[in-house]
Design a protein around this motif. Sequence first.
Motif, short mmCIF file in Angstrom:
data_model
loop_
_atom_site.label_atom_id
_atom_site.label_comp_id
_atom_site.label_asym_id
_atom_site.label_seq_id
_atom_site.Cartn_x
_atom_site.Cartn_y
_atom_site.Cartn_z
N ASP A 72 0.87 -1.19 0.00
CA ASP A 72 0.00 0.00 0.00
C ASP A 72 0.90 1.23 0.00
O ASP A 72 2.11 1.10 -0.19
CB ASP A 72 -1.00 0.00 1.18
CG ASP A 72 -0.31 0.01 2.53
OD1 ASP A 72 0.77 0.62 2.63
OD2 ASP A 72 -0.84 -0.59 3.48
N GLU A 73 0.30 2.40 0.21
CA GLU A 73 1.10 3.62 0.06
C GLU A 73 2.11 3.84 1.18
O GLU A 73 2.97 4.71 1.09
CB GLU A 73 0.17 4.82 -0.08
CG GLU A 73 -0.46 4.83 -1.45
CD GLU A 73 -1.63 5.78 -1.60
OE1 GLU A 73 -1.57 6.63 -2.48
OE2 GLU A 73 -2.58 5.66 -0.82
N THR A 74 2.01 3.04 2.24
CA THR A 74 2.95 3.24 3.35
C THR A 74 4.02 2.16 3.44
O THR A 74 5.11 2.40 3.95
CB THR A 74 2.21 3.29 4.70
OG1 THR A 74 1.47 2.06 4.84
CG2 THR A 74 1.25 4.46 4.77
N GLN A 75 3.71 0.97 2.96
CA GLN A 75 4.68 -0.13 3.14
C GLN A 75 4.46 -1.26 2.14
O GLN A 75 3.42 -1.35 1.48
CB GLN A 75 4.55 -0.68 4.56
CG GLN A 75 3.17 -1.29 4.84
CD GLN A 75 3.09 -1.91 6.22
OE1 GLN A 75 3.63 -1.38 7.17
NE2 GLN A 75 2.40 -3.05 6.33
N ILE A 76 5.48 -2.11 2.09
CA ILE A 76 5.34 -3.38 1.36
C ILE A 76 5.62 -4.48 2.37
O ILE A 76 6.71 -4.52 2.98
CB ILE A 76 6.35 -3.50 0.20
CG1 ILE A 76 6.15 -2.38 -0.81
CG2 ILE A 76 6.22 -4.85 -0.48
CD1 ILE A 76 7.10 -2.44 -1.99
N ALA A 77 4.64 -5.33 2.56
CA ALA A 77 4.84 -6.49 3.44
C ALA A 77 4.94 -7.71 2.54
O ALA A 77 4.14 -7.86 1.61
CB ALA A 77 3.68 -6.61 4.41
N THR A 126 6.22 -26.76 5.83
CA THR A 126 6.42 -25.54 5.02
C THR A 126 7.86 -25.03 5.07
O THR A 126 8.19 -24.01 4.46
CB THR A 126 5.48 -24.42 5.50
OG1 THR A 126 5.77 -24.17 6.87
CG2 THR A 126 4.04 -24.76 5.31
N ASP A 127 8.72 -25.71 5.78
CA ASP A 127 10.10 -25.26 5.97
C ASP A 127 10.13 -23.88 6.65
O ASP A 127 9.27 -23.60 7.47
CB ASP A 127 10.86 -25.26 4.65
CG ASP A 127 11.01 -26.65 4.08
OD1 ASP A 127 11.04 -27.60 4.89
OD2 ASP A 127 11.07 -26.77 2.85
N TYR A 128 11.06 -23.06 6.22
CA TYR A 128 11.17 -21.73 6.85
C TYR A 128 10.26 -20.73 6.14
O TYR A 128 10.19 -20.71 4.92
CB TYR A 128 12.61 -21.22 6.76
CG TYR A 128 13.56 -21.97 7.65
CD1 TYR A 128 13.73 -21.61 8.98
CD2 TYR A 128 14.26 -23.06 7.15
CE1 TYR A 128 14.60 -22.32 9.80
CE2 TYR A 128 15.13 -23.78 7.96
CZ TYR A 128 15.29 -23.40 9.29
OH TYR A 128 16.13 -24.10 10.09
N SER A 129 9.59 -19.96 6.94
CA SER A 129 8.72 -18.91 6.38
C SER A 129 9.02 -17.60 7.13
O SER A 129 9.03 -17.59 8.36
CB SER A 129 7.26 -19.32 6.57
OG SER A 129 6.44 -18.22 6.34
N SER A 130 9.29 -16.56 6.38
CA SER A 130 9.63 -15.30 7.06
C SER A 130 8.81 -14.14 6.48
O SER A 130 8.55 -14.09 5.26
CB SER A 130 11.12 -15.00 6.93
OG SER A 130 11.49 -15.09 5.59
N ASN A 131 8.42 -13.24 7.35
CA ASN A 131 7.64 -12.08 6.94
C ASN A 131 8.44 -10.80 7.12
O ASN A 131 9.01 -10.57 8.18
CB ASN A 131 6.37 -11.98 7.78
CG ASN A 131 5.39 -13.07 7.44
OD1 ASN A 131 5.60 -14.23 7.82
ND2 ASN A 131 4.35 -12.74 6.72
N PHE A 132 8.46 -10.00 6.07
CA PHE A 132 9.22 -8.74 6.11
C PHE A 132 8.27 -7.57 5.87
O PHE A 132 7.24 -7.71 5.20
CB PHE A 132 10.25 -8.70 4.97
CG PHE A 132 11.34 -9.73 5.08
CD1 PHE A 132 12.55 -9.42 5.68
CD2 PHE A 132 11.16 -11.02 4.57
CE1 PHE A 132 13.55 -10.37 5.76
CE2 PHE A 132 12.15 -11.97 4.66
CZ PHE A 132 13.36 -11.65 5.25
N VAL A 133 8.64 -6.45 6.41
CA VAL A 133 7.92 -5.19 6.10
C VAL A 133 8.96 -4.15 5.71
O VAL A 133 9.90 -3.88 6.45
CB VAL A 133 7.08 -4.69 7.30
CG1 VAL A 133 6.52 -3.32 7.00
CG2 VAL A 133 5.95 -5.65 7.61
N LEU A 134 8.77 -3.60 4.53
CA LEU A 134 9.65 -2.54 4.04
C LEU A 134 8.88 -1.22 4.10
O LEU A 134 7.82 -1.09 3.49
CB LEU A 134 10.09 -2.84 2.61
CG LEU A 134 10.99 -1.81 1.95
CD1 LEU A 134 12.35 -1.74 2.63
CD2 LEU A 134 11.17 -2.13 0.47
N GLN A 135 9.41 -0.28 4.87
CA GLN A 135 8.72 1.02 5.00
C GLN A 135 9.61 2.15 4.54
O GLN A 135 10.81 2.07 4.62
CB GLN A 135 8.32 1.26 6.46
CG GLN A 135 7.14 0.40 6.85
CD GLN A 135 6.79 0.56 8.32
OE1 GLN A 135 7.68 0.48 9.17
NE2 GLN A 135 5.53 0.76 8.61
#
Lengths: 245, 175
Positions: free
Chosen positions: B122-127, B166-175
């Motif tokens: 969205d306009e504030t971040q990419i998750a 599912t092995d490794y799963s990671s969540n990132f947020v780029l702001q």
Amino acid sequence: MKQEIKKLSKIAGPLLVFLFVLISGLSGVVVLGKRTLAVRSDVQEIKKERMVLQERLDELRKFEPQMATISEQKIVLALPPSDPLLVSVSQIRRLAQQGNLFLSDLSVQDPVVETGEELKSITVNFGIQGNQEEMLQFFQNLLYSVPLMDFVTVSVERVNTNLEAQITTRVYWASYPTSLPPIADPIDPLTEAELEIIDRISGFAGLEFEVSSELVAQDPSNKQTSPFSSLLPQETLISEPESQQ
Amino acid sequence: MAGINLIPKQPSDNKQVAQITKFLKIGSILTLILLAVVGGAVLSVSFYFSNQLQEEAGLQKSLKTEIENLESVETVMLLMKDRAQKAQTILQSRNTESKYLVFKNIVQDLSGDVALEEIKLDETQIAFEISASNSQELSKLLTDALSQVEDGQTLTLVEVDYSYFTDYSSNFVLQ
């Protein structure tokens, strides 16, 4: 007493002549001087105006040869003067097709939104499916194509080996200016930053439309309409994209 | 002898009157000459300025004609300027662009053992969520991702999960 009066009467004539010469002469000089000062002030004023006109003319002469090198069509298509719905839908379809992406659920949200500084925008929603690499490239292509678009939201999920995305984009447009500035006003030439923007946008992906090679202004003698009204790019659909798989 | 005035007349009075009269006459003539000279000079200056005014008016008229003849150039120039200014406003307000480019750099060279599972922009971040089959790939991804982040941006590793399926799963947020 009589003698005094006699003396005075002898002086009175020359005195009156002297006073008359002095007063009328001074009045004449003052009037002439004032008039001269007014004319001088007019000359200074008109000189200033002429300098502004000269600068304006110089700027126009300087810009005239530049016109050939500036890609004016792209910047006009980047920010069209009217609702870019059809153009943006066509562009989205073309870019999706280029990336072998499946396009679905294309819709437009009303109403047109005023986004400040005379900018207006419409919101276009659509879904796409395809492989990761192509989809990421599609997003980038969309950011660097005309008309100018911006992502409002993008939601992507993996479904087996492919990605499925729901995208909401904002497509911008802005009306043309309606009049030229008064002839006696100074003119602002294109700045380096503005030329840079025009140059940057000239590298954006174009349309599948063919646009007339020149923007030709209307006959200056015709003052009935805005001088910008005839600068609308002539769009001709030359190829309809094949329907999506 | 009566009626005869033996007292001498006072010639100085008449002389004084004559002097004053003479002075006034000369004064009038000199003033007239002076005013004529000054008036002439002022007139000359006025004439000079009037000529200059006419000359300037002529030049101005010819410049106006030339500018009017270049109206088509001016129209295109102003249109370019108008479009460029507005386009600049849009490009500067596109918050998603720089973030998207960083995000794309992070994920475009993922190896076959790493997959992009989800993106929310969205306009504030990419998750985004990335799955990896082993921790080494995840570690490499993190190192690569941090090197891509630009000044003023933050990349947050929100969550790392591991499951047998599912092995490794990671969540990132780029702001």
